[in-house]
Design a protein around this motif. Sequence first.
Motif, PDB file in Angstrom:
ATOM      1  N   GLU A 138       0.822  -1.214   0.000  1.00 56.93           N
ATOM      2  CA  GLU A 138       0.000   0.000   0.000  1.00 56.93           C
ATOM      3  C   GLU A 138       0.854   1.262   0.000  1.00 56.93           C
ATOM      4  O   GLU A 138       0.528   2.247  -0.680  1.00 56.93           O
ATOM      5  CB  GLU A 138      -0.933  -0.009   1.208  1.00 56.93           C
ATOM      6  CG  GLU A 138      -2.042  -1.058   1.105  1.00 56.93           C
ATOM      7  CD  GLU A 138      -2.898  -1.126   2.350  1.00 56.93           C
ATOM      8  OE1 GLU A 138      -4.038  -1.627   2.246  1.00 56.93           O
ATOM      9  OE2 GLU A 138      -2.436  -0.697   3.433  1.00 56.93           O
ATOM     10  N   ARG A 219      -5.228  -9.572  -0.214  1.00 57.65           N
ATOM     11  CA  ARG A 219      -5.882  -8.657   0.723  1.00 57.65           C
ATOM     12  C   ARG A 219      -5.974  -7.245   0.160  1.00 57.65           C
ATOM     13  O   ARG A 219      -7.001  -6.563   0.308  1.00 57.65           O
ATOM     14  CB  ARG A 219      -5.147  -8.664   2.061  1.00 57.65           C
ATOM     15  CG  ARG A 219      -5.453  -9.869   2.919  1.00 57.65           C
ATOM     16  CD  ARG A 219      -4.643  -9.885   4.200  1.00 57.65           C
ATOM     17  NE  ARG A 219      -4.735  -8.638   4.967  1.00 57.65           N
ATOM     18  CZ  ARG A 219      -4.067  -8.418   6.093  1.00 57.65           C
ATOM     19  NH1 ARG A 219      -3.266  -9.371   6.578  1.00 57.65           N
ATOM     20  NH2 ARG A 219      -4.200  -7.281   6.737  1.00 57.65           N
ATOM     21  N   SER A 223      -9.308  -5.042  -0.595  1.00 53.37           N
ATOM     22  CA  SER A 223      -9.514  -3.718   0.006  1.00 53.37           C
ATOM     23  C   SER A 223      -9.736  -2.640  -1.047  1.00 53.37           C
ATOM     24  O   SER A 223     -10.423  -1.644  -0.799  1.00 53.37           O
ATOM     25  CB  SER A 223      -8.330  -3.349   0.903  1.00 53.37           C
ATOM     26  OG  SER A 223      -7.163  -3.102   0.134  1.00 53.37           O
TER      27      SER A 223
END
Length: 404
Positions: A138, A219, A223
Amino acid sequence: MATIRPFAALRPKPELASRICELPYDVMSSDEAVALAAGNPLSFLHVSKPEIDLPRSTDPYAPAVYETGRRNFRALIKQGALRQDPQPCFYLYRQVMGRHSQTGLVAVSSCEEYLAGTIKKHEFTRPDKEDDRVRHIEALGAQTGPVFLVYRADPVLAEFMARRTDASPEIDFTAADGVRHTAWVIRNPPELELLQARLSAAGPTYIADGHHRCAAAARVFNSLNGRGQSGWFLSVLFPHDQVRILPYNRVLQDWNGLTPEHALAELARVFCIAETSLSTPAQKHELSLYARGAWRILRFRPEFLEASDPAGNLDVTLLQKHVLAPIFGIEDPRTSKRIQFVGGIRGTDELVQLVDSGEHSCAFSMFPTSLDDLMAIADQNGIMPPKSTWFEPKLRDAMFCHLL
């Protein structure tokens, strides 16, 4: 089937690749990373282990660490050390370590197929390690360390790779550890289509190394609800007949309250034991034990083998079930601080050093898990014990990055 796609990789400027590309973040300590990156501002360790640029007391999972990694990553891009290809491509990546050579296809693989189980896994992941990789992806907006996948060898793909790697490579360097890394770019649309079709027909792919990277990519995909390129994860796919597994050895801190003589007597119930000068076992169901300055060969007694269960019949499983838990009191090797795992690349001399230092009681030198066993267990949706395999050579971070 395996769904792969070409992608526009962010890659090092060829003449800088040897200074940029580094071993994966999780095969070294922070102190080792500091030493490796010393005097080299281009080292990708400033991105993959950015705590090395912060005070030594810094928590490696602190927000400042991920922000430092993001800043260092952007600096490499801004100065042109890392450059993105203008169009989606596949890439071939060859590694040569001593007499061993393996050539993989660099592509992005489907997060949805990972979540659906089409991409086979064989290990549990730890939430804390997943969290770390999620935050790293991220922060960078990119995946910078590939997942090592294996597919069942295909003769058409083998012929294609042999022919294409006869051409001049775009990147070719030998790292400080002696491993040679070479890369070719596949841009031609008919060749891209051929590779996609052959991989799709080759059956499932198997995670060899990189379970946490894969889980973290999935994941992030969830998200972001699939926005951008988040539905795909960076991967290198190797034919199963080229990869090499080294042992993952075990070192114990103490005798669990037993005398060495009592411990050896307990081991004799499980193994046929003989003294030896050899530090490495020669076959499956054979281990080498180092204790009190001497090596012994340990062969599992037949009544302890479980031939009908591929996962239960692994040496690492048998050792845990019949030795580490009942004799040494190590019930959960994932969390116990009384056991240390040493990758086979470090050799058995390190086992001797750890025991002779007086800080550890004994060491088990393992016979490597076979790839056939790994694939059989994964095909049954089985799980292997932690630290069952050590793949070598390791894929270099920053050879290819996938921007989300």
